[in-house]
Design a protein around this motif. Structure first.
Motif, PDB file in Angstrom:
ATOM      1  N   ARG A 493       0.852  -1.184   0.000  1.00  0.00           N
ATOM      2  CA  ARG A 493       0.000   0.000   0.000  1.00  0.00           C
ATOM      3  C   ARG A 493       0.893   1.240   0.000  1.00  0.00           C
ATOM      4  NH1 ARG A 493      -4.510  -1.300   4.778  1.00  0.00           N
ATOM      5  NH2 ARG A 493      -5.329  -3.243   3.864  1.00  0.00           N
ATOM      6  N   ASP A 494       0.332   2.358  -0.439  1.00  0.00           N
ATOM      7  CA  ASP A 494       1.122   3.578  -0.373  1.00  0.00           C
ATOM      8  C   ASP A 494       1.138   4.124   1.049  1.00  0.00           C
ATOM      9  OD1 ASP A 494      -1.042   5.685  -0.062  1.00  0.00           O
ATOM     10  OD2 ASP A 494      -1.648   4.870  -2.008  1.00  0.00           O
ATOM     11  N   ASP A 495       2.140   4.948   1.355  1.00  0.00           N
ATOM     12  CA  ASP A 495       2.304   5.492   2.706  1.00  0.00           C
ATOM     13  C   ASP A 495       1.065   6.244   3.156  1.00  0.00           C
ATOM     14  OD1 ASP A 495       5.191   4.839   3.235  1.00  0.00           O
ATOM     15  OD2 ASP A 495       5.494   6.115   1.490  1.00  0.00           O
ATOM     16  N   TYR A 496       0.438   6.957   2.243  1.00  0.00           N
ATOM     17  CA  TYR A 496      -0.729   7.764   2.609  1.00  0.00           C
ATOM     18  C   TYR A 496      -1.855   6.876   3.124  1.00  0.00           C
ATOM     19  CZ  TYR A 496      -4.749  10.880   2.113  1.00  0.00           C
ATOM     20  OH  TYR A 496      -5.888  11.623   2.341  1.00  0.00           O
ATOM     21  N   LEU A 497      -2.136   5.802   2.417  1.00  0.00           N
ATOM     22  CA  LEU A 497      -3.214   4.911   2.840  1.00  0.00           C
ATOM     23  C   LEU A 497      -2.880   4.253   4.178  1.00  0.00           C
ATOM     24  CD1 LEU A 497      -5.931   3.588   2.262  1.00  0.00           C
ATOM     25  CD2 LEU A 497      -4.730   1.868   0.887  1.00  0.00           C
ATOM     26  N   ILE A 498      -1.636   3.853   4.356  1.00  0.00           N
ATOM     27  CA  ILE A 498      -1.218   3.239   5.625  1.00  0.00           C
ATOM     28  C   ILE A 498      -1.414   4.230   6.778  1.00  0.00           C
ATOM     29  CG2 ILE A 498       0.770   2.358   6.921  1.00  0.00           C
ATOM     30  CD1 ILE A 498       1.912   1.393   4.190  1.00  0.00           C
ATOM     31  N   LEU A 499      -0.937   5.437   6.599  1.00  0.00           N
ATOM     32  CA  LEU A 499      -0.993   6.418   7.679  1.00  0.00           C
ATOM     33  C   LEU A 499      -2.411   6.913   7.922  1.00  0.00           C
ATOM     34  CD1 LEU A 499       2.282   8.308   6.748  1.00  0.00           C
ATOM     35  CD2 LEU A 499       1.955   6.762   8.687  1.00  0.00           C
ATOM     36  N   ALA A 500      -3.223   6.982   6.871  1.00  0.00           N
ATOM     37  CA  ALA A 500      -4.624   7.345   7.067  1.00  0.00           C
ATOM     38  C   ALA A 500      -5.343   6.302   7.919  1.00  0.00           C
ATOM     39  CB  ALA A 500      -5.317   7.500   5.712  1.00  0.00           C
ATOM     40  N   ASP A 501      -5.076   5.018   7.681  1.00  0.00           N
ATOM     41  CA  ASP A 501      -5.683   3.965   8.495  1.00  0.00           C
ATOM     42  C   ASP A 501      -5.197   4.031   9.940  1.00  0.00           C
ATOM     43  OD1 ASP A 501      -7.237   2.974   6.492  1.00  0.00           O
ATOM     44  OD2 ASP A 501      -6.049   1.181   6.105  1.00  0.00           O
ATOM     45  N   LEU A 502      -3.916   4.352  10.118  1.00  0.00           N
ATOM     46  CA  LEU A 502      -3.394   4.520  11.475  1.00  0.00           C
ATOM     47  C   LEU A 502      -4.029   5.731  12.158  1.00  0.00           C
ATOM     48  CD1 LEU A 502       0.477   3.915  11.490  1.00  0.00           C
ATOM     49  CD2 LEU A 502      -1.246   2.753  12.893  1.00  0.00           C
ATOM     50  N   ALA A 503      -4.155   6.828  11.427  1.00  0.00           N
ATOM     51  CA  ALA A 503      -4.759   8.034  11.994  1.00  0.00           C
ATOM     52  C   ALA A 503      -6.199   7.776  12.408  1.00  0.00           C
ATOM     53  CB  ALA A 503      -4.685   9.173  10.989  1.00  0.00           C
ATOM     54  N   ARG A 504      -6.922   6.969  11.640  1.00  0.00           N
ATOM     55  CA  ARG A 504      -8.306   6.630  12.011  1.00  0.00           C
ATOM     56  C   ARG A 504      -8.316   5.882  13.331  1.00  0.00           C
ATOM     57  NH1 ARG A 504     -10.824   2.039  11.014  1.00  0.00           N
ATOM     58  NH2 ARG A 504      -9.373   1.473   9.352  1.00  0.00           N
TER      59      ARG A 504
END
Length: 769
Positions: A493-504
């Motif tokens: 996955r791209d970093d953005y998608l990974i970090l967005a899921d973590l931020a959620r």
């Protein structure tokens, strides 16, 4: 249809084949495409790609905590939800129990050339939303110069980003005195991408004009063979001695420009007194310099006279400041150029970094580009970037940086995205010990590099070709629409998608994403940039038109400009941002810091490791660990171009035939290079293009350690940073010193251990525990 994209080594397009492979084609406007593009096809789906989230077995079984097993354990592949749940819980535990200062947001590295999927920006934006983190400052490439230059000329970027253009140099320069050379291998790389590589053409024009070049380097390859070079193969780490000997000659023979010194500089008298030995009784003349640098005194005097009688450009590569006392070559070269009085004249003066990066001397447009805001870091704690091992090993210890006192924080979690510290850091045995100290190490990686292998949680990320983005670099001529060319490998996955899921999971998804998908962000960044660009009178297409076209050519800027031209013409009206408003050959501010390892004017200081040091009795060879010609740092080391340059499957070490004969080494032998810090294996290449007593081993071979019972490390693949010292350049800058080390070399007896880093580490399923 081919898919357009760009990279740090050039813009190109991609065609996919029925078998899933790809072919790459350089941008048609590129007059000198980078050979590094040849690494892309074979590396894309290499077996070292990280296919699924993985957790180090010991961390999964025993929980967070310091562990010497990092780099040795097997990994357990888990699902994305489990990996992100584990990581979110650990981030929350560290923040709650130790505060945000206990999180180090490393993310130092090059990763993608894209403006949105820039790993550093993505991670730092996430960590700022999380409440902040301990950050790093400056770079391994320029950590010393970025601190020093503001004291000398007021603004580092004035030298590093706005130096005299190649067209100006080609038109006006008569002599280039190139300390560290102008290595053509480096000019194919520019941060953020480059569409037209201009430096190779400029070097060809210099050769066609017959411009003279004094190559000051132990390596003949530090200058293209087409250039008419007068080679000065000096003793490594003695450039400053040669600069001082040249300066003394200019003064002693009245060849200096006193009017320029009076109008545009301060501290020239203090520097002259040092050269004449009025304080220490040592006259730094050509004879003194010759004894240190191994260049005949008459050649030194003749070069000084030639410099004074020509339009002369004095240049220093970035490599020369990546040594102990690395401030001194930059400062002494600036002082030498000031004595000549040609700073601010077209084709003359001072330069820093020609041949170190593709955009130094480039005259492409300086255009503000689209970028992702990182937000504000609520935590003010930082370290100089090369001091990561010091920080991890010595929490609570004080250090100085640029005249101020700081304390290393107690780091419990290291979060890295888009970089490989086991490439660019020094003394890798020490770094392994340092990485054993935190509770948790998290890495985003497309490949099983050593940084991934020394982590606890490894999250697989996409490569440039597996996602969409915008691409352009400093002084690039184009903004490139980076189309997705292939599907992601495995579950990447791209970093953005990974970090967005973590931020959620951590409760700040809306703050991080602002409700946008990655594609929506790309369009948003482009549209905001285009709106401002149109206001400046430039016709910019809307996003869909741009995306369909695949690129937008940026308006050209001036092609001819000279460093400090306006300042030279009017020193009072164009004052520099130094305390004096002038070039500071001597700096009262630096002198006031009281650092013996960086006093207030250029000086000769013996490094701990050079051929004149006591350690040379045991380790008589001087290692130069420079940038590779076959890859960008360690990126795509498994690619075809990088692999083709290996010798017996290891990185190639170049040494003089006389040094090889003395050790019974033949071309193609596997050799062991060693010192007290560690050892590595490499494949011998014999050449007369290195000074006797010097060996050259480029950085970037993926670290492949064999660790003995006492913790000693042998890298079987040829990473020279098992040999380099993890000490700062000085108390002023705390810059890295990874360019040089003293070593010994011997032919390996018996069969070498196999290289294992080109395959994944042991991977388990949870049902195998």
């Amino acid at each position: 249809m081919p898919s357009p994209t760009t990279s740090h080594w050039g813009a190109y397009s991609v065609r996919t084949a029925a078998d899933g492979g790809i072919a790459v084609q350089p941008h048609p406007a590129d007059p000198a495409p980078s050979p590094l593009l040849g690494n892309v096809p074979g590396a894309l789906r290499h077996r070292t790609r990280v296919a699924r989230p993985a957790v180090r077995r010991g961390w999964l079984e025993h929980g967070p905590g310091p562990s010497p097993r990092r780099g040795l354990d097997a990994f357990v592949e888990v699902g994305w939800d489990e990996a992100l749940d584990l990581l979110a819980a650990e981030l929350d535990r560290v923040r709650t129990g130790h505060g945000n200062e206990a999180v180090f947001g490393g993310s130092y590295g090059w990763a993608s050339a894209g403006r949105f999927h820039h790993a550093q920006s993505q991670l730092h934006r996430f960590l700022n939303g999380f409440g902040g983190y301990t950050s790093s400052r400056n770079s391994y490439s320029l950590g010393t110069s970025l601190v020093l230059l503001p004291h000398l000329v007021g603004d580092a970027d004035a030298v590093l980003r706005a130096g005299s253009s190649w067209p100006t140099i080609v038109e006006h320069t008569e002599l280039i005195v190139a300390f560290g050379g102008i290595p053509e291998k480096n000019v194919f790389v520019t941060p953020g991408g480059v569409t037209r590589h201009g430096t190779p053409g400029a070097l060809a024009e210099l050769a066609a004009r017959g411009v003279g070049v004094a190559l000051i380097s132990p390596l003949r390859a530090d200058l293209p063979p087409s250039l008419d070079a007068d080679w000065f193969p000096l003793v490594p780490a003695t450039d400053v001695a040669l600069m001082l000997g040249l300066s003394h000659t200019l003064l002693a023979e009245n060849l200096h420009d006193q009017d320029f010194l009076d109008r545009c500089t301060v501290g020239a008298d203090e520097f002259a007194a040092y050269l004449h030995g009025r304080a220490d009784g040592v006259v730094k003349d050509a004879d003194w310099a010759a004894a240190l640098c191994g260049i005949d005194a008459d050649r030194i005097r003749a070069l000084a006279r030639r410099m004074a009688g020509s339009r002369t450009l004095v240049t220093v590569t970035w490599s020369l400041q990546r040594i102990q006392h690395g401030e001194q070559p930059v400062w002494a070269a600036l002082a030498l150029a000031a004595l000549l009085g040609q700073i601010g004249l077209p084709g003359g003066g001072f330069g820093h970094g020609y041949g170190s990066m593709g955009d130094v001397g480039d005259h492409g447009p300086q255009t503000r580009l689209p970028y992702l805001s990182q937000g504000r870091n609520p935590v003010g704690t930082f370290i100089p970037v090369a001091r990561i091992a010091d920080m991890l090993l010595n929490p609570g210890t004080g250090y100085t940086y640029d005249g101020a006192d700081y304390t290393y924080p107690d780091i419990r979690l290291v979060y890295w995205a888009g970089g490989n510290p086991f490439h660019h850091h020094q003394d890798l045995s020490r770094l392994r010990r340092a990485f054993a100290r935190p509770d948790t190490v998290v890495v985003h990686e497309p490949y099983w590099t050593s940084s991934a292998r020394h982590a606890d949680i490894v999250l697989p990320t996409t490569t440039t070709l597996e996602r969409e983005d915008l691409g352009s670099g400093r002084r690039d001529t184009h903004l490139i629409a980076m189309h997705q060319a292939v599907e992601p490998v495995g579950e990447a996955r791209d970093d953005y998608l990974i970090l967005a899921d973590l931020a959620r999971r951590l409760g700040f998804e809306e703050q991080f994403t602002e409700g946008r998908t990655a594609r929506e962000w790309i369009e948003h960044l482009y549209t905001g940039w285009a709106t401002g660009f149109r206001r400046a009178g430039h016709p910019v297409p809307d996003f869909e038109e741009f995306w369909t076209a695949g690129e937008y050519e940026l308006p050209a800027g001036p092609s001819r400009f000279t460093l400090f031209e306006a300042f030279r013409a009017d020193p009072e009206g164009a004052r520099l941002a130094t305390p004096s408003g002038r070039i500071e050959i001597a700096s009262a501010a630096v002198a006031g810091f009281g650092h013996a390892d960086c006093p207030g004017h250029p000086v000769w200081l013996e490094p701990d490791e050079w051929p004149g040091a006591a350690a040379a009795a045991r380790y008589p060879l001087h290692l130069i660990a420079n940038q590779p010609a076959t890859r960008l740092h360690s990126q795509l080391d498994v690619g075809a171009v990088s692999r083709a340059a290996k010798v017996a499957g290891r990185e190639a070490v170049r040494l003089h035939p006389d040094d090889a004969a003395a050790r019974d080494v033949r071309d193609g032998d596997v050799v062991r290079i060693f010192n007290d810090r560690g050892a590595c294996l490499a494949g011998a290449v014999l050449t007369g293009d290195v000074r006797p007593g010097v060996v050259q081993l480029p950085t970037g071979a993926w670290f492949d350690p064999v660790v003995d019972a006492d913790g000693g490390v042998l890298c079987v693949h040829g990473n020279p940073n098992v040999l380099t010292a993890d000490v700062p350049s000085s108390h002023l800058s705390q810059g890295c010193t990874g360019q040089h080390a003293l070593v010994e070399l011997e032919r390996l007896a018996g069969p070498p251990p196999p290289v294992t880093v080109t395959s994944p580490p042991p991977l388990l399923r949870k049902d195998q525990l």
